[in-house]
Design an enzyme around this catalytic site. Structure first.
Site, short mmCIF file in Angstrom:
data_model
loop_
_atom_site.label_atom_id
_atom_site.label_comp_id
_atom_site.label_asym_id
_atom_site.label_seq_id
_atom_site.Cartn_x
_atom_site.Cartn_y
_atom_site.Cartn_z
N ILE A 38 0.83 -1.21 0.00
CA ILE A 38 0.00 0.00 0.00
C ILE A 38 0.87 1.26 0.00
CG2 ILE A 38 -1.99 -1.11 1.10
CD1 ILE A 38 -1.12 0.33 3.72
N SER A 39 2.14 1.12 -0.31
CA SER A 39 3.06 2.27 -0.30
C SER A 39 2.90 3.10 -1.57
CB SER A 39 4.50 1.78 -0.19
OG SER A 39 5.41 2.77 -0.61
N PRO A 40 2.56 4.39 -1.45
CA PRO A 40 2.40 5.21 -2.66
C PRO A 40 3.70 5.39 -3.43
CG PRO A 40 2.36 6.60 -0.70
CD PRO A 40 2.31 5.17 -0.22
N THR A 64 6.12 3.21 -3.57
CA THR A 64 6.37 1.95 -4.27
C THR A 64 5.54 1.91 -5.55
OG1 THR A 64 6.86 0.81 -2.19
CG2 THR A 64 6.34 -0.57 -4.08
N TYR A 65 4.31 2.38 -5.48
CA TYR A 65 3.46 2.47 -6.68
C TYR A 65 4.16 3.32 -7.74
CZ TYR A 65 -0.17 4.38 -9.73
OH TYR A 65 -0.90 4.80 -10.82
#
Length: 199
Positions: A11-13, A15-16
């Site tokens: 859920i890491s932005p 990482t996205y």
């Protein structure tokens, strides 16, 4: 051949925003990758970080601006207030661990599809049907969402311990077998240069 341990949270932005840049770099340099999803909130607690919701308003405001700029720069859709954030990271992480163990699909695509679900498609990535769709879309057996839960839980916990031992404190984080560390989606260029022997 270089090896990269890839620590991330589903859920890491940031990482996205890394997209599938790591996979392109690994392919370019013939490097292998081990995907190590972890509990980012537990990592923060272990390494002196603060969960986003508990940060000073100034930090929260700047984080929002930085995410919006980074998404625009990358040409990626991003909902700054996704409907299902935060959500339980464990189910999607277990599925990613099971997929890596099973092989046969595209790991980069799987990880990115989970993150895209959270940050661009308003999906709850803790939902079994969402996870099954991500697995199938990346060429894995959707039933992996139901299997290997115990092994997944053990590996998920071990990934956190490995991360702390390796010097990791955020996500995405790239740890090379030579001990070199890179933190953040914006350090992929540096990772590439390092593997090219230029940095």
């Amino acid at each position: 051949m270089a090896h990269i341990d890839y620590y991330f949270a589903t859920i890491s932005p940031f990482t996205y925003l890394a997209g599938e840049g790591l996979e392109a770099i690994a392919e370019k340099h013939g490097a292998s990758v081990t995907y190590k999803p972890l509990d980012i909130m537990a990592l923060f607690a272990r390494t002196g970080g603060v969960p986003p919701k508990d940060r000073h308003p100034n930090r929260i405001a700047y984080r929002g601006q930085e995410l919006a700029r980074a998404a625009k720069k990358a040409g990626m859709d991003m909902n700054m207030q996704p409907a299902h954030f935060p959500t339980n990271m464990a189910p999607s992480s277990y599925a990613i661990i099971a997929a890596q163990n099973a092989g046969g699909g595209d790991m980069g695509k799987l990880v990115h599809s989970v993150l895209t679900g959270c940050w661009a498609e308003e999906k709850n990535v803790a939902d079994e049907d969402v996870i099954r769709d991500c697995l199938a879309g990346a060429g894995f057996d959707a039933a992996l969402a139901d299997s290997g839960l115990l092994a997944g839980a053990e590996t998920y916990a071990r990934n956190l311990e490995d991360a702390v031992e390796a010097g990791v404190f955020g996500a995405p984080f790239y740890v090379l077998d030579d001990g070199t560390l890179f933190w953040g989606h914006d350090k992929l260029e540096d990772l590439d240069l390092h593997l090219s022997g230029k940095l």
